[in-house]
Design a protein around this motif. Sequence first.
Motif, PDB file in Angstrom:
ATOM      1  N   VAL A  21      -6.012  15.556   2.838  1.00 18.95           N
ATOM      2  CA  VAL A  21      -5.132  14.489   2.211  1.00 18.95           C
ATOM      3  C   VAL A  21      -3.850  15.567   2.386  1.00 18.95           C
ATOM      4  CG1 VAL A  21      -4.600  12.592   0.751  1.00 18.95           C
ATOM      5  CG2 VAL A  21      -7.411  12.945   1.353  1.00 18.95           C
ATOM      6  N   VAL A  22      -4.040  16.260   1.412  1.00 18.77           N
ATOM      7  CA  VAL A  22      -2.843  16.999   1.440  1.00 18.77           C
ATOM      8  C   VAL A  22      -1.838  17.445   2.560  1.00 18.77           C
ATOM      9  CG1 VAL A  22      -1.467  19.107  -0.007  1.00 18.77           C
ATOM     10  CG2 VAL A  22      -3.084  17.951  -1.279  1.00 18.77           C
ATOM     11  N   ARG A  23      -2.125  17.610   3.540  1.00 20.84           N
ATOM     12  CA  ARG A  23      -1.829  17.806   4.416  1.00 20.84           C
ATOM     13  C   ARG A  23      -1.060  16.979   4.819  1.00 20.84           C
ATOM     14  NH1 ARG A  23      -6.063  21.470   5.525  1.00 20.84           N
ATOM     15  NH2 ARG A  23      -7.626  19.816   6.353  1.00 20.84           N
ATOM     16  N   GLU A  24      -1.538  15.828   5.222  1.00 20.33           N
ATOM     17  CA  GLU A  24      -1.276  14.408   5.652  1.00 20.33           C
ATOM     18  C   GLU A  24      -0.198  14.476   5.197  1.00 20.33           C
ATOM     19  OE1 GLU A  24      -3.893  11.190   6.513  1.00 20.33           O
ATOM     20  OE2 GLU A  24      -5.429  12.620   7.018  1.00 20.33           O
ATOM     21  N   TYR A  25      -0.385  14.092   4.001  1.00 25.20           N
ATOM     22  CA  TYR A  25       0.935  14.154   2.878  1.00 25.20           C
ATOM     23  C   TYR A  25       2.020  14.542   2.953  1.00 25.20           C
ATOM     24  CZ  TYR A  25       3.556  12.520  -1.000  1.00 25.20           C
ATOM     25  OH  TYR A  25       5.040  11.906  -1.655  1.00 25.20           O
ATOM     26  N   GLU A  26       1.903  15.888   3.456  1.00 23.23           N
ATOM     27  CA  GLU A  26       3.060  17.036   2.986  1.00 23.23           C
ATOM     28  C   GLU A  26       3.494  17.059   5.040  1.00 23.23           C
ATOM     29  OE1 GLU A  26       1.607  20.766   1.806  1.00 23.23           O
ATOM     30  OE2 GLU A  26       2.140  20.325  -0.018  1.00 23.23           O
ATOM     31  N   ARG A  27       3.014  16.661   6.138  1.00 24.22           N
ATOM     32  CA  ARG A  27       3.610  16.040   6.705  1.00 24.22           C
ATOM     33  C   ARG A  27       4.408  15.281   7.063  1.00 24.22           C
ATOM     34  NH1 ARG A  27      -2.329  16.652  10.272  1.00 24.22           N
ATOM     35  NH2 ARG A  27      -1.574  19.439  10.260  1.00 24.22           N
ATOM     36  N   GLY A  28       4.293  14.113   6.181  1.00 26.40           N
ATOM     37  CA  GLY A  28       5.268  13.369   6.127  1.00 26.40           C
ATOM     38  C   GLY A  28       5.524  12.115   6.946  1.00 26.40           C
ATOM     39  N   PHE A  29       3.796  11.916   7.832  1.00 29.59           N
ATOM     40  CA  PHE A  29       3.261  10.306   8.651  1.00 29.59           C
ATOM     41  C   PHE A  29       3.450   9.530   7.588  1.00 29.59           C
ATOM     42  CE2 PHE A  29       2.746  14.529  11.562  1.00 29.59           C
ATOM     43  CZ  PHE A  29       3.622  14.612  11.851  1.00 29.59           C
ATOM     44  N   ARG A  30       2.887   9.912   6.235  1.00 25.23           N
ATOM     45  CA  ARG A  30       2.032   8.842   5.475  1.00 25.23           C
ATOM     46  C   ARG A  30       2.450   8.893   4.418  1.00 25.23           C
ATOM     47  NH1 ARG A  30      -1.969   5.731   7.549  1.00 25.23           N
ATOM     48  NH2 ARG A  30      -3.076   6.155   9.997  1.00 25.23           N
ATOM     49  N   THR A  31       2.533   8.051   3.408  1.00 26.24           N
ATOM     50  CA  THR A  31       3.106   7.593   2.206  1.00 26.24           C
ATOM     51  C   THR A  31       1.837   8.076   1.347  1.00 26.24           C
ATOM     52  OG1 THR A  31       3.443   5.242   1.765  1.00 26.24           O
ATOM     53  CG2 THR A  31       4.736   6.622   2.942  1.00 26.24           C
ATOM     54  N   LYS A  32       1.936   8.740   0.361  1.00 24.95           N
ATOM     55  CA  LYS A  32       0.567   8.460  -0.869  1.00 24.95           C
ATOM     56  C   LYS A  32      -0.289   7.033  -0.861  1.00 24.95           C
ATOM     57  CE  LYS A  32       1.953   8.119  -5.273  1.00 24.95           C
ATOM     58  NZ  LYS A  32       1.349   6.855  -6.168  1.00 24.95           N
ATOM     59  N   ASP A  33       0.610   5.942  -0.746  1.00 22.25           N
ATOM     60  CA  ASP A  33       0.218   4.954  -0.544  1.00 22.25           C
ATOM     61  C   ASP A  33      -0.273   3.985   0.066  1.00 22.25           C
ATOM     62  OD1 ASP A  33       1.250   4.199  -3.543  1.00 22.25           O
ATOM     63  OD2 ASP A  33       2.929   3.346  -2.947  1.00 22.25           O
ATOM     64  N   ASP A  34      -0.309   5.048   1.658  1.00 18.89           N
ATOM     65  CA  ASP A  34      -0.886   4.413   2.254  1.00 18.89           C
ATOM     66  C   ASP A  34      -1.887   5.255   3.004  1.00 18.89           C
ATOM     67  OD1 ASP A  34       1.307   3.253   3.619  1.00 18.89           O
ATOM     68  OD2 ASP A  34       2.258   5.111   5.203  1.00 18.89           O
ATOM     69  N   LEU A  35      -2.143   6.917   2.096  1.00 22.75           N
ATOM     70  CA  LEU A  35      -3.393   7.905   1.852  1.00 22.75           C
ATOM     71  C   LEU A  35      -4.756   7.618   1.171  1.00 22.75           C
ATOM     72  CD1 LEU A  35      -1.600  10.704   1.772  1.00 22.75           C
ATOM     73  CD2 LEU A  35      -2.949  10.435   3.762  1.00 22.75           C
ATOM     74  N   MET A  36      -3.750   5.943  -0.243  1.00 17.57           N
ATOM     75  CA  MET A  36      -4.534   5.146  -0.629  1.00 17.57           C
ATOM     76  C   MET A  36      -5.529   4.782  -0.598  1.00 17.57           C
ATOM     77  SD  MET A  36      -2.626   6.042  -4.577  1.00 17.57           S
ATOM     78  CE  MET A  36      -2.976   5.121  -5.307  1.00 17.57           C
ATOM     79  N   ASN A  37      -4.975   3.710   0.405  1.00 17.57           N
ATOM     80  CA  ASN A  37      -5.420   2.454   1.288  1.00 17.57           C
ATOM     81  C   ASN A  37      -6.495   3.326   2.464  1.00 17.57           C
ATOM     82  OD1 ASN A  37      -3.590   0.498  -0.433  1.00 17.57           O
ATOM     83  ND2 ASN A  37      -2.170   1.137   1.457  1.00 17.57           N
ATOM     84  N   LYS A  38      -6.250   3.964   3.116  1.00 19.39           N
ATOM     85  CA  LYS A  38      -6.440   4.716   3.864  1.00 19.39           C
ATOM     86  C   LYS A  38      -7.143   5.122   3.813  1.00 19.39           C
ATOM     87  CE  LYS A  38      -6.047   7.689   7.589  1.00 19.39           C
ATOM     88  NZ  LYS A  38      -5.817   9.406   8.803  1.00 19.39           N
ATOM     89  N   TYR A  39      -7.948   5.951   2.934  1.00 21.72           N
ATOM     90  CA  TYR A  39      -8.891   7.232   2.384  1.00 21.72           C
ATOM     91  C   TYR A  39     -10.038   5.997   0.799  1.00 21.72           C
ATOM     92  CZ  TYR A  39      -7.740  10.055   5.289  1.00 21.72           C
ATOM     93  OH  TYR A  39      -8.055  11.158   6.844  1.00 21.72           O
ATOM     94  N   GLN A  40      -9.257   4.697   0.796  1.00 18.81           N
ATOM     95  CA  GLN A  40     -10.008   4.002  -0.672  1.00 18.81           C
ATOM     96  C   GLN A  40      -9.575   5.118  -1.351  1.00 18.81           C
ATOM     97  OE1 GLN A  40     -13.605   2.614   0.917  1.00 18.81           O
ATOM     98  NE2 GLN A  40     -12.896   0.699   1.387  1.00 18.81           N
ATOM     99  N   ILE A  41      -8.813   5.423  -2.330  1.00 18.61           N
ATOM    100  CA  ILE A  41      -8.868   6.841  -3.224  1.00 18.61           C
ATOM    101  C   ILE A  41      -8.183   5.700  -4.308  1.00 18.61           C
ATOM    102  CG2 ILE A  41      -7.568   9.013  -4.048  1.00 18.61           C
ATOM    103  CD1 ILE A  41      -6.834   9.374  -1.066  1.00 18.61           C
ATOM    104  N   ARG A  42      -8.774   5.824  -5.723  1.00 20.21           N
ATOM    105  CA  ARG A  42      -8.929   5.324  -6.578  1.00 20.21           C
ATOM    106  C   ARG A  42      -7.525   6.023  -7.459  1.00 20.21           C
ATOM    107  NH1 ARG A  42     -13.561   1.816  -9.361  1.00 20.21           N
ATOM    108  NH2 ARG A  42     -12.135   0.067  -9.202  1.00 20.21           N
ATOM    109  N   GLY A  43      -6.422   5.450  -8.609  1.00 19.91           N
ATOM    110  CA  GLY A  43      -5.531   5.650  -9.483  1.00 19.91           C
ATOM    111  C   GLY A  43      -4.633   6.869  -8.582  1.00 19.91           C
ATOM    112  N   HIS A  44      -3.375   6.281  -9.300  1.00 22.78           N
ATOM    113  CA  HIS A  44      -2.218   6.268  -8.764  1.00 22.78           C
ATOM    114  C   HIS A  44      -1.405   7.261  -8.127  1.00 22.78           C
ATOM    115  CE1 HIS A  44      -1.342   1.577  -8.146  1.00 22.78           C
ATOM    116  NE2 HIS A  44      -2.207   1.709  -9.408  1.00 22.78           N
ATOM    117  N   SER A  45      -2.156   8.219  -9.439  1.00 27.14           N
ATOM    118  CA  SER A  45      -1.283   9.341  -9.712  1.00 27.14           C
ATOM    119  C   SER A  45      -2.650  10.761  -8.354  1.00 27.14           C
ATOM    120  CB  SER A  45      -1.018  10.813 -11.068  1.00 27.14           C
ATOM    121  OG  SER A  45      -2.564  10.372 -11.296  1.00 27.14           O
ATOM    122  N   THR A  46      -3.974  10.665  -8.356  1.00 28.36           N
ATOM    123  CA  THR A  46      -4.754  10.934  -7.649  1.00 28.36           C
ATOM    124  C   THR A  46      -3.911  11.637  -6.771  1.00 28.36           C
ATOM    125  OG1 THR A  46      -6.442  10.024  -8.706  1.00 28.36           O
ATOM    126  CG2 THR A  46      -6.960  11.248  -6.342  1.00 28.36           C
TER     127      THR A  46
END
Length: 65
Positions: A21-46
């Motif tokens: 998840v961190v690698r995907e975020y750091e590459r800049g292809f997805r936002t934090k919210d996109d990753l939260m939705n894609k992987y169903q991650i709870r918590g806004h700061s996770t």
Amino acid sequence: MQTQLSPPYQSQYSQAFKLQVVREYERGFRTKDDLMNKYQIRGHSTVLQWCRKYGKLYYPKIKAP
């Protein structure tokens, strides 16, 4: 009347998953919210917490006034 069940969420994640998840975020292809939705991650700061712990970039903590 039907009740809508929320999708199941995971409360613990493997280190390999967090790194992915961190690698995907750091590459800049997805936002934090996109990753939260894609992987169903709870918590806004996770995702941000994982980036601070496992990421290669600097993620400062912002203090409220």
